[in-house]
Motif scaffolding. Structure first.
Motif, mmCIF file in Angstrom:
data_model
loop_
_atom_site.group_PDB
_atom_site.id
_atom_site.type_symbol
_atom_site.label_atom_id
_atom_site.label_comp_id
_atom_site.label_asym_id
_atom_site.label_seq_id
_atom_site.Cartn_x
_atom_site.Cartn_y
_atom_site.Cartn_z
ATOM 1 N N ILE A 507 0.837 -1.204 0.000
ATOM 2 C CA ILE A 507 0.000 0.000 0.000
ATOM 3 C C ILE A 507 0.871 1.252 0.000
ATOM 4 O O ILE A 507 0.647 2.196 -0.780
ATOM 5 N N GLU A 508 1.871 1.258 0.851
ATOM 6 C CA GLU A 508 2.702 2.458 0.977
ATOM 7 C C GLU A 508 3.605 2.660 -0.234
ATOM 8 O O GLU A 508 3.846 3.796 -0.662
ATOM 9 N N LEU A 509 4.092 1.556 -0.823
ATOM 10 C CA LEU A 509 4.872 1.681 -2.055
ATOM 11 C C LEU A 509 4.006 2.254 -3.177
ATOM 12 O O LEU A 509 4.445 3.119 -3.947
ATOM 13 N N LEU A 616 -3.155 18.228 -9.163
ATOM 14 C CA LEU A 616 -2.067 17.488 -8.518
ATOM 15 C C LEU A 616 -2.695 16.468 -7.570
ATOM 16 O O LEU A 616 -3.577 16.814 -6.775
ATOM 17 N N VAL A 617 -2.244 15.217 -7.662
ATOM 18 C CA VAL A 617 -2.716 14.159 -6.757
ATOM 19 C C VAL A 617 -1.584 13.832 -5.785
ATOM 20 O O VAL A 617 -0.466 13.493 -6.213
ATOM 21 N N THR A 618 -1.859 13.951 -4.489
ATOM 22 C CA THR A 618 -0.862 13.616 -3.467
ATOM 23 C C THR A 618 -1.407 12.524 -2.557
ATOM 24 O O THR A 618 -2.614 12.306 -2.472
ATOM 25 N N ALA A 619 -0.484 11.848 -1.881
ATOM 26 C CA ALA A 619 -0.859 10.755 -0.973
ATOM 27 C C ALA A 619 -0.033 10.848 0.308
ATOM 28 O O ALA A 619 1.182 11.039 0.259
ATOM 29 N N GLU A 620 -0.716 10.709 1.444
ATOM 30 C CA GLU A 620 -0.058 10.657 2.752
ATOM 31 C C GLU A 620 -0.528 9.401 3.483
ATOM 32 O O GLU A 620 -1.650 8.927 3.243
ATOM 33 N N TYR A 621 0.270 8.886 4.355
ATOM 34 C CA TYR A 621 -0.100 7.683 5.112
ATOM 35 C C TYR A 621 0.648 7.669 6.442
ATOM 36 O O TYR A 621 1.697 8.322 6.598
ATOM 37 N N ASP A 622 0.089 6.873 7.385
ATOM 38 C CA ASP A 622 0.705 6.772 8.712
ATOM 39 C C ASP A 622 0.752 5.342 9.222
ATOM 40 O O ASP A 622 0.936 5.095 10.416
#
Length: 688
Positions: A507-509, A616-622
């Protein structure tokens, strides 16, 4: 002894007394000594050598000597002489010339500085007027004619037939391609000035233009100058013609035509209106290069347009009232500048030039470019016009630069750094966009053009690229012009259950891969292009995936979680969804009716940027949740979403449909979309 010419005394005189004496030499006879014929001669004593000598033979032949008309002796023919006929004619001519001269002189005096009597221009009598008066009179009369006049034109029967045939043959409903004539499809007649549309079986086209719309004017002063020259005699050469013109003017037979001047710009605008409907663009023979790199000739077409030179005099007659109905639009051909033979010669030269590959080298790397790509980079343009026109092949620098850069990948940008957007503060901030050192592609492309089409001598087809300062793929200026200035929407979604270490990793990759992706206005965001194949070669690990309605272990497990997050972000932004598929197994952790399944190469996820700026498409995760955000210039849309009721059952398979309504900033509905989902029957304890 004296000689008397009086007939009453001649019989009594001795004859020839001294004929043979010492004075035998006769003296020349003098006509001046002879009296007028029929008058009595004066008696005059002549003696000595000067006495006249008379030939007795002449006397005998005359009978009585010297009788009028009897013999040839000049002394005997002394009657009055008749006046010559030629002299009479000359005198008559002189009288006539003097008379005519007097008349001409009088006429000259009367018309000095004026238009000759009886001369008209376009029916306006200006005879006897001086230049100023004639100009004013004529200008007023002709301006009055123009003010209330117009021109009406119609296409010829030949043009109407062509338009009708084109309408019948054109069933595609598509607009003509570039270079095609506007008249080759259905003639709409919607251009300015058109009276009626031309339809199959409908009434003919017609155009009407006022004098003002054609920029029509009359130069009365110039026309008066022409009128004042009628009958003027400047020398011997034009004396006869001038006199004839004056006679015609006195008889009222001189009516000069008027000339109307047209504004070139206004006339061109009017004629373009006609050309837009019935004209045919000329298409030169050209060149196309197929996928194998072989050049071939494309057919040309002779054009047809309104003949401006022929139109002007016809329009003049109608504006001045000489023609009161309408006239056919005069058309003229537009010949080809480039024929098939010329094009074939160039096509053959292109095929030969790109037949062998060209190699680009930089450092330890090299790239071979073959005929198909060289053909894509080749542009063929027409330079010059008419007889000077020629087809010139060249390398399209922009296409070649982008194409070669694409072949070289990151090597082509060297150490240059792209401009990016830092959104950590909640507002996009441009960073990076620095120059670097890399291959000099621009010079390489220029060298390629010279090698193929610049007349360079054939030789080694390897181009070694030198080092140069290079720009990044996205410069700071590029980024500033994209319009990425604010947040449009964000969507948060959990990783889901049964993830495991590999699932979280995948998922994070995947999130890292799509983070920072940009979509130009009108372009699609396509999962396959942005994320690509999430297989082992791309670094993905094995995790649970759904295959044929059941779970299996495969590389890339978990990426559908990311796809569902991206789909819902685009959904909430009100962007058009081009392609989306649901899972074959229902996943309760996903939004109901709004999940998205992806795999290489199908199914995929595609949505469109229909805004006026980049997004612009951005992605953040924790490690637990992911947040997909879309940035740009917000169109301030609102989205309404509702699901239908479930249909079917878990045992038989069930379905549900999601409905989305998108409205603009004013509350107007932009789109109404539906997203159906069908889930086949599966065991209840299966999990994603």
């Amino acid at each position: 002894m004296a000689f008397d010419n009086d007939p009453s005394t001649q019989d009594d005189q001795p004859i020839g007394r001294h004929a043979a004496g010492n004075h035998a030499r006769q003296q020349p006879q003098s006509t001046q000594s002879m009296p007028p014929q029929g008058a009595p001669a004066p008696r005059r004593q002549q003696t000595g050598a000067f006495a006249p000598v008379v030939n007795p033979a002449d006397v005998r032949r005359s009978g009585r000597g010297g009788r009028k008309g009897s013999g040839s002796n000049p002394y005997m023919n002394l009657g009055p002489k008749k006046r010559s006929g030629a002299k009479v004619a000359v005198i008559a001519v002189l009288v006539i010339v003097v008379f005519l001269g007097a008349i001409v002189g009088l006429e000259f005096g009367l018309n000095d500085g004026k238009v000759h009597h009886g001369i008209k221009i376009e029916g306006v009598d200006i005879g006897g007027m001086d230049k100023a008066e004639a100009t004013q009179t004529l200008q007023t009369a002709l301006d009055s004619k123009l003010a209330g006049s117009s021109v009406r034109v119609v296409p010829s029967d030949e043009v109407v037939s062509r338009l009708a045939e084109s309408t019948v043959n054109d069933t595609s409903g598509e607009a003509p391609a570039d270079g095609e004539a506007s008249g080759e499809g259905e003639a709409s007649g919607e251009g300015e000035g058109a009276d009626a549309p031309a339809e199959s079986g409908g009434e003919a086209l017609a155009w009407s233009f006022s004098a003002a719309e054609l920029g029509a004017t009359v130069d009365a002063a110039a026309l008066v100058d022409e009128a004042m020259g009628v009958g003027r005699i400047s020398g011997f050469d034009d004396a006869v013609s001038g006199a004839g013109e004056r006679l015609q003017s006195w008889l009222g037979q001189v009516d000069l035509p008027a000339t109307v001047d047209f504004s070139e710009e206004a006339l061109q605008t009017a004629l373009q209106t006609i050309d837009d409907t019935i004209g045919v663009n000329m298409v030169n023979c050209g060149i196309t290069i197929n996928a194998d790199g072989v050049a071939a000739v494309t057919a040309g077409r002779v054009g047809e347009r309104v003949d401006a030179e022929a139109f002007a005099p016809k329009a003049t007659k109608m504006l001045l009232g000489e023609q009161t109905t309408s006239f056919e639009v005069p058309m003229t051909d537009i010949p080809l500048d480039i024929d098939s033979d010329e094009a074939q010669t160039v096509a053959d030269s292109i095929t030969s030039a790109i037949a062998d590959p060209v190699t680009f080298a930089y450092g330890d790397d090299s790239w071979q470019i073959w005929a198909p790509m060289l053909g894509e980079w080749t542009a063929v343009a027409v330079e010059g016009e008419g007889d000077a026109a020629k087809l010139v092949p060249s390398i399209d620098a922009a296409k070649a630069y982008d194409g070669l850069q694409g072949q070289m990948g990151s090597v082509g940008y060297g150490s240059a750094g792209n401009a990016t957007f830092d959104v950590s503060s909640g507002t996009p901030v441009i960073t990076g966009g620095t120059m670097g050192i890399g291959p000099d592609i621009k010079t390489g492309v220029h060298t390629l053009g010279d090698m193929l089409y610049g007349g360079a001598e054939a030789g080694d087809r390897t181009i070694v690229l030198e080092e140069a300062e290079v720009e990044p793929e996205i410069t700071a200026d590029d980024a500033a012009n994209m319009g990425v200035v604010e947040l449009i929407t964000s969507y948060k979604l959990g990783y889901g259950s049964n993830g495991g270490t590999n699932r979280e990793y995948n998922i994070e990759l995947c999130l890292d891969t799509l983070n920072g992706s940009l979509i130009a206005p009108g372009q699609n965001w396509n999962w396959n292009d942005i994320v690509g194949n999430c297989d082992e070669a791309a670094g993905y690990k094995e995790a649970n995936v759904i295959v044929n309605n059941k779970y299996e272990k495969s590389s890339g497990g978990g990426i559908c979680n990311v796809a569902t997050g991206v789909f819902n972000a685009a959904y909430e932004a009100g962007l058009p969804i081009v392609e989306r598929s649901n899972h074959s197994l229902y996943q309760p952790n996903y939004p109901l009716g709004r999940d998205a399944a992806v795999s290489w190469e199908y199914p995929t996820l595609i949505f469109t940027n229909d805004t006026d700026h980049y997004i612009l498409v951005t992605a953040e995760y924790d490690g637990v949740d992911m947040t997909i955000s879309i940035w740009g210039t917000s169109p301030h849309r609102t989205v309404e979403s509702v699901n239908s009721d479930w249909s079917g059952s878990d045992d038989e398979g069930k379905s549900i449909t999601n409905y989305r309504t998108v409205k603009d900033a004013d509350g107007n509905v932009i789109s109404e979309d539906s997203f159906p989902s069908y889930f086949p029957p599966v065991p209840k304890d299966d999990e994603a």
